[in-house]
Design an enzyme around this catalytic site. Structure first.
Site, PDB file in Angstrom:
ATOM      1  N   LYS A  33       1.500  -5.184  -3.134  1.00  0.00           N
ATOM      2  CA  LYS A  33       0.390  -5.196  -2.180  1.00  0.00           C
ATOM      3  C   LYS A  33      -0.972  -5.139  -2.865  1.00  0.00           C
ATOM      4  CE  LYS A  33       0.395  -0.210  -1.350  1.00  0.00           C
ATOM      5  NZ  LYS A  33      -0.855   0.040  -2.075  1.00  0.00           N
ATOM      6  N   THR A  34      -1.083  -4.352  -3.946  1.00  0.00           N
ATOM      7  CA  THR A  34      -2.367  -4.263  -4.650  1.00  0.00           C
ATOM      8  C   THR A  34      -2.729  -5.615  -5.263  1.00  0.00           C
ATOM      9  OG1 THR A  34      -1.953  -1.934  -5.150  1.00  0.00           O
ATOM     10  CG2 THR A  34      -3.658  -3.035  -6.440  1.00  0.00           C
ATOM     11  N   ASP A 226      -6.835  -0.773   1.757  1.00  0.00           N
ATOM     12  CA  ASP A 226      -5.503  -0.458   1.241  1.00  0.00           C
ATOM     13  C   ASP A 226      -4.936   0.759   1.978  1.00  0.00           C
ATOM     14  OD1 ASP A 226      -3.295  -0.697  -0.357  1.00  0.00           O
ATOM     15  OD2 ASP A 226      -4.188   0.307  -2.086  1.00  0.00           O
ATOM     16  N   GLU A 227      -3.602   0.867   2.039  1.00  0.00           N
ATOM     17  CA  GLU A 227      -2.913   2.036   2.599  1.00  0.00           C
ATOM     18  C   GLU A 227      -3.432   2.395   4.000  1.00  0.00           C
ATOM     19  OE1 GLU A 227      -0.385   2.911   1.073  1.00  0.00           O
ATOM     20  OE2 GLU A 227      -0.644   2.975  -1.097  1.00  0.00           O
ATOM     21  N   GLN A 257       6.017   4.209   4.863  1.00  0.00           N
ATOM     22  CA  GLN A 257       5.564   5.091   3.787  1.00  0.00           C
ATOM     23  C   GLN A 257       4.444   6.025   4.258  1.00  0.00           C
ATOM     24  OE1 GLN A 257       5.570   3.399  -0.381  1.00  0.00           O
ATOM     25  NE2 GLN A 257       5.521   1.469   0.745  1.00  0.00           N
ATOM     26  N   ARG A 567      11.400   4.879  -5.155  1.00  0.00           N
ATOM     27  CA  ARG A 567      10.739   5.087  -6.459  1.00  0.00           C
ATOM     28  C   ARG A 567      11.625   4.594  -7.593  1.00  0.00           C
ATOM     29  NH1 ARG A 567       6.513   4.396  -4.783  1.00  0.00           N
ATOM     30  NH2 ARG A 567       7.696   3.973  -2.891  1.00  0.00           N
TER      31      ARG A 567
END
Length: 634
Positions: A33-34, A226-227, A257, A567
């Site tokens: 995504k980044t 973002d987020e 998330q 993770r």
């Protein structure tokens, strides 16, 4: 242009090149995504769709902002600042840094001086203690941290003391509103803002002064966030106001998330995006570049049981036959011993570096047994937590001296200076700062002057080891001052960084050390490891016992479990104990419901008998062991 689109999958390319309408990117764990967000911003600039100064990239941590800035510099082959005062470049920074910049420039419309101080948590609690004393209330009756939580919750919901009055029932809440009212009066009197004020006052400014809002709407026509699932009410309002005129907004997030509901984040903001911005397009990024398909299938199976938000189905081209290992231990000591021995095996035989192995747990209290096991096996480890640099007493003393030097109306900083120096040296200090021309001197020159000439260093003995460490910390602060010559910018930078430190940033000096990473599940978000151990997979721990009566809280615990599973790149181990010494009591816990939700074909059970003799789980007459854990959950 090829550099920007090269290496992107079809969905990522679609997301980067979409133009004309608001865009919602539902981006799963490990889906890049980044990369998509930064490539999209670069695409707009290189394609002539936006000027550099018209792009606003907002995120939650300085680390994420720096990563975006570095990527953008490579894509555009130009330097990018996180806080460009002249608005000639991309702004890549946190919500707080953007709002701080806005209020430094235009806060005067709300009678906010441009040199305002920013109060951290300690400053806020000290101010509350002053108010409690004035109101003849005791900290025992009104714990400053609890009152502060009340005030922060109100500000995050964009509610003034007056607006809180009707909904505050009972003696405690009614009194807390009165404290909140005095708090607001005093913080204004001291020419200061707290972190929530940075957001609150910016939104207030935009609502009360339409011309100021329009100014920023004209400057930042393209907004990328973002987020988005981690935004609270005030951040949500801010982005809606900024994007209202041109509707050129891109929001990236993953409701699966969303694990910060306890601090005000509301994943429903992500769901509301398409209602808030008519004609918006939604693109799902579901290809994962991190984990094996077995790990992703387990994550998908767990998170699919949530019903309150959209769930992505992650897939990958990365295949492996390694199943998820599950182990039931007879105690938390045996559990920790299994983890330690397995880590030793992975390191010795699979040659996985220790820093690429992580142990994740729901509560900090669980780390004790794990640390002991690491020590028994001689395995180096890094416990991500502890006192941060800017929270050390000597550093906070110096920063208070600098802030009071900058503005003598800052009562909280003055009180700390007096405690640090004593009344006699405080008089010397007062005389000293009247002779300093802070507008002409650099941060470093001011810092050196007040530290040396105030006599502050007299309290430390260079021959004493602990005092020597404190002196070295003060010396390290000089390095920071040298990087920020302007005093206000220096203080602002420190306070902003201090506020949003993520766990890995709290331990900057530890990050590159060779050692297994121990951290909470909350602290693991955004990280990835070759091998992950999820410990304490029991009812009452994950999900936490306090969540049983509230289905929405159980769903957040499930999202936390999902974050932990995703993770892992290659190897995943899940452990639970049939008996556990838990907050001083020996308890029998059922395996976590989340464990049952993982399909049987994805897992492999492993038996283990600890060689460590553990008498604590055989209490006489059912009496609890007297060992008490640290109960800090986050």
């Amino acid at each position: 242009m090829n550099d920007i689109l090269n290496g992107l999958n079809p969905k990522q390319k679609e997301a980067v090149t979409h133009i004309g309408t608001p865009l919602l990117l539902l981006a799963g764990a490990g889906s890049g995504k980044t990369r998509v967000l930064t490539h999209r911003a670069a695409y707009f600039i290189k394609n002539g769709l936006a000027k550099s100064g018209e792009v606003l990239l907002l995120t939650f941590t300085n680390k994420a902002a720096s990563e975006m800035k570095d990527r953008m510099e490579k894509l555009l082959d130009q330097k990018i600042t996180k806080n460009d005062k002249n608005n000639q470049n991309i702004f890549a920074g946190t919500f707080h840094s953007f709002c701080c910049k806005t209020l430094r420039t235009d806060g005067g419309f709300l009678d906010i001086p441009s040199n305002f101080s920013i109060y951290d948590t300690d400053d806020q609690e000290n101010l509350i203690k002053i108010i409690l004393h004035e109101m003849d209330l005791t900290p025992k009756e009104f714990k400053p941290s609890s009152v502060l939580y009340f005030i922060e919750a109100a500000k995050n919901s964009f509610q003034t003391p007056k607006e809180m009055e009707p909904q505050s029932s009972g003696f405690w809440q009614s009194t807390a509103v009165k404290i909140y009212h005095r708090y607001e009066q005093k913080i204004k009197e001291f020419h200061s803002l707290d972190f929530n004020d940075l957001l609150f006052k910016t939104v207030e400014l935009f609502i009360k002064e339409p011309a100021v809002l329009e100014k920023y709407q004209e400057i930042y026509k393209h907004i990328l966030i973002d987020e988005y699932q981690d935004t609270n009410q005030i951040q949500y309002l801010l982005t809606k106001l900024l994007a209202k005129k041109y509707q050129q907004i891109t929001a990236v997030g993953d409701a699966s998330q969303a694990i910060y509901g306890w601090r005000g984040a509301d994943f429903r903001n992500l769901i509301s995006f398409t209602k808030d911005f008519n004609g918006s397009k939604t693109i799902n990024l579901e290809e994962n570049y991190r984990s094996t398909q077995i790990i992703l299938d387990a994550a998908n199976a767990v998170i699919s049981k949530n019903n309150s938000h959209p769930v992505l189905k992650l897939f990958t081209k990365k295949m492996s036959t390694d199943k998820i290992i599950i182990m039931e231990a007879e105690s938390e000591v045996a559990e920790a011993d299994f983890v330690a021995e397995k880590i030793k095996f992975i390191y010795d035989n699979l040659k996985v570096p220790l820093k690429n192995i992580a142990i994740l747990y729901r509560m900090n209290a669980q780390s004790r047994a794990l640390e002991e096991a690491m020590l028994r096996q001689g395995i180096p480890y890094v416990l991500l937590g502890g006192t941060r640099f800017y929270e050390r007493a000597e550093i906070k003393d110096i920063l208070a001296m600098l802030r009071f030097t900058n503005d003598q109306a800052d009562k909280i900083s003055e009180d700390r200076v007096e405690k640090a120096l004593g009344k006699r040296k405080k008089v010397t200090f007062d005389n000293l700062i009247t002779t300093l021309n802070i507008k002409e001197l650099s941060s470093l020159e001011i810092l050196e002057s007040i530290v040396v000439d105030s006599g502050y260093l007299d309290k430390y003995d260079p021959k004493d080891e602990e005092d020597q460490k404190r002196i070295e910390n003060i010396k390290e602060l000089k390095s920071v001052a040298a990087s920020h010559p302007d005093l206000i910018e220096f203080l602002e930078n420190i306070t902003l960084v201090q506020h949003e430190y993520s766990l890995q940033e709290k331990n900057k000096k530890k990050e590159n050390k060779e050692g297994v990473r121990l951290m909470t599940l909350h602290g693991s978000k955004g990280l990835e490891f070759d091998a992950v151990f999820l410990v304490g997979f029991e009812e009452g721990i994950l999900p936490h016992s306090r969540c049983f009566v509230n289905e929405s809280e159980v769903e957040e615990e499930r999202r936390l479990c999902y974050v932990g599973i995703t993770r892992a790149r290659d190897l995943l181990y899940i452990t639970y104990a049939s008996r556990r010494l838990y907050f001083g009591k020996s308890s029998l816990n059922e395996p976590s419901r989340f464990l049952v939700e993982i399909p049987a074909q994805l897992v492999e059970y492993e038996e283990y008998k600890s060689s460590v003799r553990d008498y604590r789980h055989k209490p006489k007459n059912n009496e609890a062991d007297d060992f008490i854990y640290d109960a800090d959950i986050y």
